[in-house]
Design a protein around this motif. Structure first.
Motif, PDB file in Angstrom:
ATOM      1  N   ILE A  65       0.921  -1.037  -0.047  1.00  0.00           N
ATOM      2  CA  ILE A  65       0.020  -0.156   0.025  1.00  0.00           C
ATOM      3  C   ILE A  65       1.007   1.315  -0.164  1.00  0.00           C
ATOM      4  CG2 ILE A  65      -1.563   1.408   1.236  1.00  0.00           C
ATOM      5  CD1 ILE A  65      -2.647  -1.327   2.360  1.00  0.00           C
ATOM      6  N   LEU A  66       1.828   1.076   0.927  1.00  0.00           N
ATOM      7  CA  LEU A  66       2.768   2.577   1.146  1.00  0.00           C
ATOM      8  C   LEU A  66       4.096   2.232   0.388  1.00  0.00           C
ATOM      9  CD1 LEU A  66       2.109   3.607   4.771  1.00  0.00           C
ATOM     10  CD2 LEU A  66       0.971   4.518   2.908  1.00  0.00           C
ATOM     11  N   PHE A  67       4.258   0.842  -0.013  1.00  0.00           N
ATOM     12  CA  PHE A  67       5.777   0.372  -0.527  1.00  0.00           C
ATOM     13  C   PHE A  67       5.386  -0.979  -0.963  1.00  0.00           C
ATOM     14  CE2 PHE A  67       5.874   0.660   4.011  1.00  0.00           C
ATOM     15  CZ  PHE A  67       5.770  -0.513   4.614  1.00  0.00           C
ATOM     16  N   ARG A  68       6.281  -1.305  -1.912  1.00  0.00           N
ATOM     17  CA  ARG A  68       6.179  -2.521  -2.605  1.00  0.00           C
ATOM     18  C   ARG A  68       6.370  -3.689  -1.557  1.00  0.00           C
ATOM     19  NH1 ARG A  68       9.917  -0.579  -6.350  1.00  0.00           N
ATOM     20  NH2 ARG A  68      11.286  -1.834  -5.370  1.00  0.00           N
ATOM     21  N   ASP A  69       7.426  -3.651  -0.643  1.00  0.00           N
ATOM     22  CA  ASP A  69       7.895  -4.354   0.266  1.00  0.00           C
ATOM     23  C   ASP A  69       8.386  -3.800   1.297  1.00  0.00           C
ATOM     24  OD1 ASP A  69      10.104  -6.781   0.983  1.00  0.00           O
ATOM     25  OD2 ASP A  69       8.280  -7.724   0.516  1.00  0.00           O
ATOM     26  N   ASP A  70       8.100  -4.361   2.525  1.00  0.00           N
ATOM     27  CA  ASP A  70       8.900  -3.762   3.809  1.00  0.00           C
ATOM     28  C   ASP A  70      10.361  -3.999   3.593  1.00  0.00           C
ATOM     29  OD1 ASP A  70       8.692  -6.238   4.622  1.00  0.00           O
ATOM     30  OD2 ASP A  70       7.350  -5.783   6.374  1.00  0.00           O
ATOM     31  N   GLY A  71      10.740  -4.773   3.098  1.00  0.00           N
ATOM     32  CA  GLY A  71      12.230  -5.207   2.808  1.00  0.00           C
ATOM     33  C   GLY A  71      12.835  -4.168   2.149  1.00  0.00           C
ATOM     34  N   GLN A  72      12.171  -3.021   1.471  1.00  0.00           N
ATOM     35  CA  GLN A  72      12.757  -1.731   0.992  1.00  0.00           C
ATOM     36  C   GLN A  72      13.278  -0.741   2.238  1.00  0.00           C
ATOM     37  OE1 GLN A  72       9.085  -0.911  -1.600  1.00  0.00           O
ATOM     38  NE2 GLN A  72      10.728  -0.202  -2.745  1.00  0.00           N
ATOM     39  N   ILE A  73      12.783  -0.968   3.231  1.00  0.00           N
ATOM     40  CA  ILE A  73      12.921  -0.021   4.535  1.00  0.00           C
ATOM     41  C   ILE A  73      14.470  -0.338   5.271  1.00  0.00           C
ATOM     42  CG2 ILE A  73      12.466   0.570   6.818  1.00  0.00           C
ATOM     43  CD1 ILE A  73       9.379  -0.371   6.014  1.00  0.00           C
ATOM     44  N   ALA A  74      15.071   0.930   4.869  1.00  0.00           N
ATOM     45  CA  ALA A  74      16.924   0.587   5.163  1.00  0.00           C
ATOM     46  C   ALA A  74      16.902   1.426   6.631  1.00  0.00           C
ATOM     47  CB  ALA A  74      17.676   1.180   4.248  1.00  0.00           C
ATOM     48  N   ALA A  75      16.097   2.278   6.995  1.00  0.00           N
ATOM     49  CA  ALA A  75      16.049   3.103   8.252  1.00  0.00           C
ATOM     50  C   ALA A  75      14.922   3.165   8.680  1.00  0.00           C
ATOM     51  CB  ALA A  75      16.752   4.250   8.140  1.00  0.00           C
ATOM     52  N   LEU A  76      14.769   3.133  10.240  1.00  0.00           N
ATOM     53  CA  LEU A  76      13.526   3.486  10.819  1.00  0.00           C
ATOM     54  C   LEU A  76      13.563   4.048  12.041  1.00  0.00           C
ATOM     55  CD1 LEU A  76      10.331   2.211  10.996  1.00  0.00           C
ATOM     56  CD2 LEU A  76      11.511   0.565  12.208  1.00  0.00           C
ATOM     57  N   SER A  77      12.760   5.040  12.212  1.00  0.00           N
ATOM     58  CA  SER A  77      12.520   5.793  13.742  1.00  0.00           C
ATOM     59  C   SER A  77      11.217   5.570  14.065  1.00  0.00           C
ATOM     60  CB  SER A  77      13.069   7.236  13.538  1.00  0.00           C
ATOM     61  OG  SER A  77      12.762   7.864  14.579  1.00  0.00           O
ATOM     62  N   SER A  78      11.178   5.239  15.358  1.00  0.00           N
ATOM     63  CA  SER A  78       9.526   5.161  15.845  1.00  0.00           C
ATOM     64  C   SER A  78       9.516   5.728  17.372  1.00  0.00           C
ATOM     65  CB  SER A  78       8.956   3.888  15.716  1.00  0.00           C
ATOM     66  OG  SER A  78      10.034   2.801  16.240  1.00  0.00           O
ATOM     67  N   GLN A  79       8.252   6.094  17.829  1.00  0.00           N
ATOM     68  CA  GLN A  79       8.351   6.476  19.015  1.00  0.00           C
ATOM     69  C   GLN A  79       6.542   6.547  19.530  1.00  0.00           C
ATOM     70  OE1 GLN A  79       9.190  10.667  19.660  1.00  0.00           O
ATOM     71  NE2 GLN A  79       8.148  11.325  17.981  1.00  0.00           N
ATOM     72  N   LYS A  80       6.443   6.244  20.932  1.00  0.00           N
ATOM     73  CA  LYS A  80       5.179   6.411  21.351  1.00  0.00           C
ATOM     74  C   LYS A  80       4.890   7.397  22.090  1.00  0.00           C
ATOM     75  CE  LYS A  80       5.198   2.339  23.530  1.00  0.00           C
ATOM     76  NZ  LYS A  80       4.748   1.068  24.163  1.00  0.00           N
ATOM     77  N   LEU A  81       3.869   8.018  21.991  1.00  0.00           N
ATOM     78  CA  LEU A  81       3.709   9.349  22.925  1.00  0.00           C
ATOM     79  C   LEU A  81       2.178   9.281  23.155  1.00  0.00           C
ATOM     80  CD1 LEU A  81       5.194  12.064  20.841  1.00  0.00           C
ATOM     81  CD2 LEU A  81       6.138  10.961  22.892  1.00  0.00           C
ATOM     82  N   TYR A  82       1.889  10.161  24.305  1.00  0.00           N
ATOM     83  CA  TYR A  82       0.210  10.298  24.677  1.00  0.00           C
ATOM     84  C   TYR A  82      -0.277  11.536  23.839  1.00  0.00           C
ATOM     85  CZ  TYR A  82       1.037   6.825  28.612  1.00  0.00           C
ATOM     86  OH  TYR A  82       1.105   5.895  29.483  1.00  0.00           O
ATOM     87  N   SER A  83      -1.649  11.297  23.582  1.00  0.00           N
ATOM     88  CA  SER A  83      -2.133  12.472  23.176  1.00  0.00           C
ATOM     89  C   SER A  83      -3.748  11.978  23.352  1.00  0.00           C
ATOM     90  CB  SER A  83      -1.934  12.282  21.499  1.00  0.00           C
ATOM     91  OG  SER A  83      -2.810  13.213  21.042  1.00  0.00           O
ATOM     92  N   LEU A  84      -4.635  13.317  23.345  1.00  0.00           N
ATOM     93  CA  LEU A  84      -6.119  13.351  23.638  1.00  0.00           C
ATOM     94  C   LEU A  84      -6.537  12.981  22.030  1.00  0.00           C
ATOM     95  CD1 LEU A  84      -6.715  16.230  25.919  1.00  0.00           C
ATOM     96  CD2 LEU A  84      -6.512  13.593  26.336  1.00  0.00           C
ATOM     97  N   ASP A  85      -5.748  12.977  20.865  1.00  0.00           N
ATOM     98  CA  ASP A  85      -6.105  12.858  19.537  1.00  0.00           C
ATOM     99  C   ASP A  85      -5.061  11.385  18.805  1.00  0.00           C
ATOM    100  OD1 ASP A  85      -7.105  13.268  17.071  1.00  0.00           O
ATOM    101  OD2 ASP A  85      -5.441  14.741  16.384  1.00  0.00           O
ATOM    102  N   PRO A  86      -5.592  10.277  19.241  1.00  0.00           N
ATOM    103  CA  PRO A  86      -4.808   9.189  18.993  1.00  0.00           C
ATOM    104  C   PRO A  86      -4.848   8.961  17.514  1.00  0.00           C
ATOM    105  CG  PRO A  86      -6.771   8.564  20.646  1.00  0.00           C
ATOM    106  CD  PRO A  86      -6.862   9.968  20.187  1.00  0.00           C
ATOM    107  N   ARG A  87      -3.691   8.638  17.208  1.00  0.00           N
ATOM    108  CA  ARG A  87      -3.234   8.765  15.531  1.00  0.00           C
ATOM    109  C   ARG A  87      -1.958   7.782  15.375  1.00  0.00           C
ATOM    110  NH1 ARG A  87      -2.333  13.399  17.670  1.00  0.00           N
ATOM    111  NH2 ARG A  87      -0.408  14.621  16.802  1.00  0.00           N
ATOM    112  N   ILE A  88      -1.742   7.726  14.222  1.00  0.00           N
ATOM    113  CA  ILE A  88      -0.362   7.410  13.533  1.00  0.00           C
ATOM    114  C   ILE A  88       0.201   8.375  12.700  1.00  0.00           C
ATOM    115  CG2 ILE A  88       0.917   5.499  12.722  1.00  0.00           C
ATOM    116  CD1 ILE A  88      -1.099   3.327  13.526  1.00  0.00           C
TER     117      ILE A  88
END
Length: 88
Positions: A54-77
């Motif tokens: 959907i967003l890319f052909r294959d997740d194997g294309q991802i060479a670098a990744l940054s992620s975090q979880k934060l609180y919010s009154l407006d849940p989303r990604i």
């Protein structure tokens, strides 16, 4: 490809109020990291698996990744996808 992902999670009541019982603003909450379950790697794995083809052909294309979880009154990604340039 480089992907940056932020998961905004609705806070429990103990987090959303401070000692004075004044409700925190969303700006205050979105600076507080979530350090409880589910684990961040589980969120990332589910997101990448759901985004495959959907967003890319294959997740194997991802060479670098940054992620975090934060609180919010407006849940989303929030997802940012960047093409990595080849070094010549």
């Amino acid at each position: 490809m480089f992907i940056s992902v932020t998961f905004y999670i609705y806070p429990p009541q103990r987090i959303s109020k401070i000692k004075t019982k004044r409700p925190r603003t969303n700006d205050e909450l979105e600076k507080i990291y979530v350090d409880t379950r589910p684990d961040l790697d589980n969120y990332v794995k589910a997101l990448l698996d759901a985004s495959d083809k959907i967003l890319f052909r294959d997740d194997g294309q991802i060479a670098a990744l940054s992620s975090q979880k934060l609180y919010s009154l407006d849940p989303r990604i929030e997802i940012e996808i960047h093409k990595l340039e080849e070094i010549k």
